[in-house]
Design a protein around this motif. Structure first.
Motif, mmCIF file in Angstrom:
data_model
loop_
_atom_site.group_PDB
_atom_site.id
_atom_site.type_symbol
_atom_site.label_atom_id
_atom_site.label_comp_id
_atom_site.label_asym_id
_atom_site.label_seq_id
_atom_site.Cartn_x
_atom_site.Cartn_y
_atom_site.Cartn_z
ATOM 1 N N GLU A 57 -6.829 9.769 -5.891
ATOM 2 C CA GLU A 57 -6.283 9.092 -7.068
ATOM 3 C C GLU A 57 -5.141 9.924 -7.628
ATOM 4 O O GLU A 57 -5.357 10.786 -8.478
ATOM 5 N N ARG A 75 -4.100 9.304 1.914
ATOM 6 C CA ARG A 75 -4.869 8.963 0.708
ATOM 7 C C ARG A 75 -5.995 9.946 0.447
ATOM 8 O O ARG A 75 -6.654 9.870 -0.576
ATOM 9 N N GLN A 93 -2.921 6.808 7.353
ATOM 10 C CA GLN A 93 -3.134 6.295 6.003
ATOM 11 C C GLN A 93 -4.355 6.935 5.364
ATOM 12 O O GLN A 93 -4.362 7.215 4.161
ATOM 13 N N THR A 148 0.838 -1.192 0.000
ATOM 14 C CA THR A 148 0.000 0.000 0.000
ATOM 15 C C THR A 148 0.876 1.246 0.000
ATOM 16 O O THR A 148 1.671 1.451 0.915
#
Length: 188
Positions: free
Chosen positions: A94, A153, A149, A80
């Motif tokens: 993204e 993201r 995390q 990841t």
């Protein structure tokens, strides 16, 4: 008389002329579930990790620091991408390109791993009240990993709300004051 083509055939096939009792093989144990297999594999991996420490650590001497070191050790095998604060892709759901941010173990994988190790500890003779996998330090670490995390993201973590269990026998119908199932208690 045996022909050359049949010579030795009776021995190889276990002929009935010289029947000897064949040893019975023990019945195969039932196949483990995927979860049980993974739990056993995780437990063996963790115990091996402890044995490889200098000096080796016995499971009875294991503490939260050993577990935290193990979880950080596992990051080298992670898949990841976790963007660091200085990365141009930090906080993007993204990212548009590649970066040199590290690959780490995903929070969900670590959380599931701790759950399996917590269960395995007790199944292997550990006392629940002394279970190092259930310690507060481990929970704090997992929460920090989850939050960092999620920020990296750009996806906030949303805790799922547990559905309340309804007891139809204790519900009261507002109209007639009777106890029982009412239409207001049924899921829509």
């Amino acid at each position: 008389m045996d022909s050359p083509s049949n010579k030795g055939k009776g021995i190889a096939e276990g002929s009935s002329s010289q029947s000897q009792p064949q040893p019975q093989s023990p019945p195969n144990p039932p196949a483990l579930s995927r979860y049980e297999s993974q739990k056993r594999r995780d437990w063996n991996t963790f115990c091996q990790y402890l044995r490889n420490q200098q000096p080796p650590v016995h499971i009875s001497q294991c503490g939260s620091n050993h577990i935290l070191d193990f979880l950080q050790y596992l990051d080298q095998f992670g898949k990841t991408k976790v963007h660091v604060h200085g990365c141009v892709f930090f906080g993007q759901v993204e990212p548009a390109g590649q970066c040199n941010c590290p690959l780490k173990q995903a929070w969900g994988s670590l959380d599931a791993l701790i759950g399996r190790l917590r269960a395995a500890y007790e199944e292997n003779g550990g006392l629940p009240e002394r279970n190092p996998f259930a310690g507060g330090g481990i929970r704090v670490f997992l929460r920090e990993v989850r939050d960092s995390q999620a920020k990296a993201r750009g996806v906030p973590y949303k805790k799922r709300k547990k559905k309340k269990k309804r007891n139809p026998m204790k519900s009261h119908d507002a109209e007639d004051g009777t106890t029982g199932t009412s239409s207001s208690n049924l899921p829509s």
